[in-house]
Write a protein that holds these residues in place. Structure first.
Motif, short mmCIF file in Angstrom:
data_model
loop_
_atom_site.label_atom_id
_atom_site.label_comp_id
_atom_site.label_asym_id
_atom_site.label_seq_id
_atom_site.Cartn_x
_atom_site.Cartn_y
_atom_site.Cartn_z
N ARG A 1 0.69 -1.28 0.06
CA ARG A 1 0.15 0.02 -0.07
C ARG A 1 0.99 1.21 -0.21
O ARG A 1 1.74 1.42 0.66
N SER A 2 0.45 2.24 -0.71
CA SER A 2 1.28 3.38 -0.96
C SER A 2 1.39 4.23 0.44
O SER A 2 2.04 5.11 0.53
N GLU A 3 0.11 4.14 0.97
CA GLU A 3 0.27 5.12 2.30
C GLU A 3 1.34 4.90 3.23
O GLU A 3 1.95 5.82 3.79
N GLU A 4 1.61 3.73 3.56
CA GLU A 4 2.64 3.27 4.53
C GLU A 4 4.13 3.84 3.81
O GLU A 4 4.75 4.20 4.54
N ALA A 5 4.18 3.72 2.68
CA ALA A 5 5.62 4.08 1.96
C ALA A 5 5.51 5.37 2.06
O ALA A 5 6.79 5.84 2.29
N VAL A 6 4.37 6.04 1.77
CA VAL A 6 4.72 7.88 1.92
C VAL A 6 5.00 7.95 3.26
O VAL A 6 5.97 9.00 3.66
N ILE A 7 4.55 7.47 4.43
CA ILE A 7 4.60 7.92 5.72
C ILE A 7 6.03 7.32 6.05
O ILE A 7 6.75 8.34 6.65
N ALA A 8 6.58 6.31 5.63
CA ALA A 8 7.86 5.84 5.97
C ALA A 8 8.98 6.73 5.29
O ALA A 8 9.90 6.94 5.86
N THR A 9 8.49 7.03 4.22
CA THR A 9 9.48 8.10 3.32
C THR A 9 9.60 9.34 4.17
O THR A 9 10.76 10.00 4.35
N ALA A 10 8.69 9.86 4.64
CA ALA A 10 8.34 11.29 5.20
C ALA A 10 9.39 11.08 6.48
O ALA A 10 10.28 12.01 6.90
N MET A 11 9.29 9.90 7.19
CA MET A 11 9.79 9.83 8.44
C MET A 11 11.39 9.75 8.36
O MET A 11 12.17 10.23 8.86
N ILE A 12 11.80 9.01 7.40
CA ILE A 12 13.19 8.81 6.93
C ILE A 12 13.77 10.13 6.53
O ILE A 12 14.82 10.54 6.80
N GLN A 13 13.18 10.88 6.00
CA GLN A 13 13.54 12.19 5.75
C GLN A 13 13.64 13.16 6.64
O GLN A 13 14.53 13.80 6.68
N ILE A 14 12.79 13.04 7.48
CA ILE A 14 12.78 13.90 8.91
C ILE A 14 14.15 13.50 9.54
O ILE A 14 14.90 14.44 10.10
N THR A 15 14.29 11.94 9.70
CA THR A 15 15.46 11.92 10.62
C THR A 15 16.79 12.16 9.86
O THR A 15 17.62 12.50 10.65
N ASN A 16 16.87 12.13 8.60
CA ASN A 16 18.12 12.45 7.89
C ASN A 16 18.41 13.69 8.17
O ASN A 16 19.43 14.43 8.46
#
Length: 781
Positions: A712-727
């Motif tokens: 599902r794309s929703e989880e991918a979007v959230i996971a992507t946002a979080m990795i960008q925030i942490t980076n």
């Protein structure tokens, strides 16, 4: 009608009855003046104004008795006055008959019927006035004694004067003593009637207006005394009497009094200040002394000298007594002032004993008393609900912003609770940030609507001493049942409130039997938890955290397990919340920390560089709020010799979202060199602001965002946002709950470099970890 600090009655306005009474008095004066030298009109016309005036006064008294707002005693007095007027009419009719049939020399017996009517009138009046009750029984007895003595003094003084004037100054009755006796009696009774009115006035009893009573007292004194003395002081023709003028004059006062009472009906009567002494006896003594001087002067020098000496001695004694009474009155007024002040202090102490000083709500004692009274008064079919309200995270506000802000917040909350309930419901502050509600006559659904309204009112921002605060509250509701007790009703509401807290902040729960069973089970499990800790029934397991994509171990997360000797395996999701509620999480957490550090130190000593680079330990919000927790961690590190920089303290975002002591504790841990990880990020009070205030080094993304990440794309979007925030914030991101190779591959493609989950390894016992370390190398972080 106007109102103010003191009672005011509207100004006198002419009424038809008052105008008629004035006209009757004017007519009587004119008739008396026309016939003063010779009888120019028929004798009956001279008495007609007295009859008409009395009838007008009787009707005015009856109207006053019918005024709304009068108490029964006052109503009875004014009805008695109507009867008095009827008796006076009969007496005046008798006087008229005498004047018409035998104006020259009536027999003494002819005066008897009219005298009886007048006497009955005064007796009815006295009977009505003396039956008026007095608020204070002891004070009433004293007033009655003083009245009897004053009445005797006035009666004797009046008799002396009338007899002297009748026998020495004039001889209007041609030495007919039988005709003089009724007049003396009537005058004495009239003055006694005046005293009776004064007695009612100063006693503060009944609802009669004091001005009206004074007017009646003046009427009784002037009318009867004037009517009796008129023939003594003035020459009158046969068939004439002072009553022809003084009866209309007297009844004009009565009409004025009745009109005053009618306008003042229903208004509160101000309390009269206590008088230090009565002037009646001294006036009587002074009048008698004057008469004594007159008699002594007529008798000669010796008698006059003795009389003058007696008068001077009497004057000195009176002056001395009045001075003493005045001083006593001054002291009594001071005592009264002190008593008023003491009563005020007593009222304040009583209020403070039953009400909360800060919010002025009922306190716990009064709330329990009102609950008991409500339960005693309840009838079958009626409902009663009790709610307990506890503000969520109030301690954090006190710790971060100070008690002054916390107090200002409580005042606003108290006001909103008052506004949310109905008149007749009870709102109380039971202590700290806990409030109680007593709701009458509401069914379960209606009571929960009230709780929803309260919760909604509390969610509005509160401005307290320059701070805008958001408030949540956990609310528990219990409903009445047959034979309910206040203590049990409170206990059930308390149980429901803690159930609401467990479900999350800003919620409410209604008591039911299931909560009782859960509490009993929790209490039993809590007792067994303490015993398990003493018996060493807990064990630790460790789940590896790996690097992506290869899956090499980088660190371990410490997890606790409990194998109950009878129940078998009990999950942490069951016993950890119980440990937090009972406070046992503190000793349990200390055991976990020291055991994990000792085990990690042992692995470092045994395997050196092949040992896990870091060891993670979960810490609860309750532990972070414990004073000295950072010092306990420092002591554990020192006792085990473990490197602080290899310890990771894992906390949930909810534990530190509100800041306060928990955030200060984390800052102290960072000072020691300990690293901080935010666990289960995204499932609680997620806030980017938290990442700025919390000294976190690691962000652990919750399993709920990893599940289905490949489909599902929703989880991918959230996971992507979080990795960008942490980076962007230079944080280490760890994905939790990875269970498939597909999830691991997707996470790596999104930018994640660390993960943990069953795909890599299940939690391992210390022995299993040691075996794995022997079998393979562990790369450093």
């Amino acid at each position: 009608m106007t109102t103010g600090d003191e009672r005011r009655v509207e100004r006198l306005r002419p009424t038809p009855l008052l105008i008629a009474a004035v006209a009757v008095l004017a007519g009587s004066i004119i008739l008396l003046a026309v016939n003063v030298t010779e009888q120019r009109t028929q004798a009956v016309w001279g008495w007609l104004p007295a009859i008409v005036g009395t009838a007008i006064a009787g009707w005015a008294c009856w109207r006053a008795a019918s005024s709304p707002g009068l108490d029964p005693n006052t109503r009875r007095v004014w009805r008695s006055l109507s009867v008095v007027c009827v008796l006076i009419v009969l007496g005046v009719v008798g006087d008229t008959r005498l004047a018409v049939t035998n104006p020259h020399r009536p027999d003494g017996l002819d005066y008897l019927p009219t005298s009886v009517c007048y006497a009955l009138a005064m007796i009815v009046l006295l009977w009505a006035l003396l039956r008026v009750p007095i608020r204070d029984r002891a004070e009433g007895d004293r007033i009655m004694v003083r009245f009897v003595l004053d009445a005797a003094i006035v009666g004797i003084t009046a008799a002396i004067f009338v007899w002297y004037l009748a026998s020495q100054v004039r001889d209007p009755w041609n030495s007919d003593g039988a005709a003089a006796v009724p007049m003396i009696m009537l005058m004495a009774l009239g003055l006694v009637g005046s005293l009776a009115f004064i007695k009612v006035t100063i006693s503060g009893s009944g609802g009669s207006d004091r001005v009206a009573l004074r007017l009646l007292a003046a009427a009784a004194a002037v009318g009867v005394a004037g009517g009796a003395l008129f023939p003594v002081l003035f020459d009158v023709r046969p068939g004439q009497s002072g009553s022809q003028m003084f009866i209309p004059g007297t009844l004009l006062f009565v009409v004025l009094a009745a009109d005053r009472q009618r306008r003042a009906a229903g208004m509160p009567t101000p309390r009269r200040r206590r008088r230090s002494f009565s002037a009646v006896p001294y006036v009587a003594v002074a009048a008698t002394d004057v008469l004594l001087l007159v008699v002594g002067h007529a008798a000669g020098g010796t008698v006059f000298t003795v009389a003058l000496g007696a008068v001077l001695l009497t004057a000195l004694v009176v002056f001395r007594q009045v001075n003493a009474l005045w001083e006593n009155g001054r002291l009594l007024r001071r005592v009264d002032a002190n008593l008023v002040q003491l009563n005020s202090y007593q009222s304040q102490l009583t209020h403070r004993a039953s009400y909360d000083d800060l919010t002025d709500l009922a306190n716990r004692t009064l709330f329990e008393q009102q609950t008991r009274e409500a339960l005693d008064a309840i009838v079958p079919g009626e409902t009663l609900s009790l709610a307990l309200i506890d503000l969520d995270d109030f301690k954090t506000i006190n710790d971060r912003l100070g008690h002054a802000v916390g107090d200002a917040l409580l005042i606003v909350v108290a006001q909103r609770l008052r506004e949310a309930v109905r008149e007749g419901d009870v709102v109380a502050r039971l202590g700290g940030d806990e409030f109680g509600l007593l709701l009458h006559g509401l069914r379960s659904g209606e009571a929960t609507e009230v709780l929803d309204r309260i919760a909604e009112s509390l969610t509005r921002p509160v401005h307290a001493l320059g701070h805008d605060l958001l408030v949540n509250a956990s609310i528990g509701l219990s409903e009445v049942w047959p034979d309910a007790s206040p203590q049990e009703l409170l206990r059930r509401a308390d149980l429901a409130m803690y159930a609401a807290k467990e479900r999350g902040k800003g919620r409410h729960a209604v008591y039911d039997a299931r909560l009782e069973r859960d509490q009993a089970a929790d209490a039993q499990l809590g007792a067994e938890l303490r015993q398990a800790l003493d018996n060493g029934d807990f064990t630790l397991v460790y789940q590896p955290i790996v690097s992506l994509p290869g899956g090499e171990w980088t660190s371990l997360e410490t997890l606790i397990r409990w194998k109950h000797p009878e129940r078998g395996f009990i999950g942490p999701d069951v016993f950890i919340p119980i440990a937090e509620r009972t406070g046992q999480i503190v000793p349990l957490g200390d055991w976990i920390l020291r055991t994990a550090l000792a085990q990690a130190a042992e692995w470092q000593e045994t395997f050196g560089d092949r040992a896990p680079g870091e060891i993670g330990v979960n810490v609860s919000a309750r532990q972070l709020r414990e004073p000295g927790f950072a010092a306990d961690v420092r002591a554990a590190l020192a006792d085990t010799g473990f490197d602080p920089e290899k310890l990771v303290v894992e906390v949930t975002e909810t534990a530190v979202f509100d800041g306060g002591i928990a955030l200060d504790t984390l800052q102290n841990l960072v000072t020691l060199g300990v690293r901080i990880a935010l666990d289960d990020f995204g499932t609680g009070h997620s806030s980017l602001g938290l990442l700025r205030t919390c000294p976190a080094d690691i962000l652990k993304v919750d399993k709920s965002f990893v599940d289905g990440i490949g489909g599902r794309s929703e989880e991918a979007v959230i996971a992507t946002a979080m990795i960008q925030i942490t980076n962007g914030l230079h944080l280490q991101a760890i994905a939790e709950g990875v269970e498939t190779a597909e999830q691991a591959e997707t996470l790596h493609r999104l930018g994640y470099r660390y993960a943990q989950g069953y795909h890599f390894s299940r939690p391992l016992s210390p022995e299993q970890v040691s075996e794995q370390l022997r079998a393979a190398s562990v790369l450093p972080v």
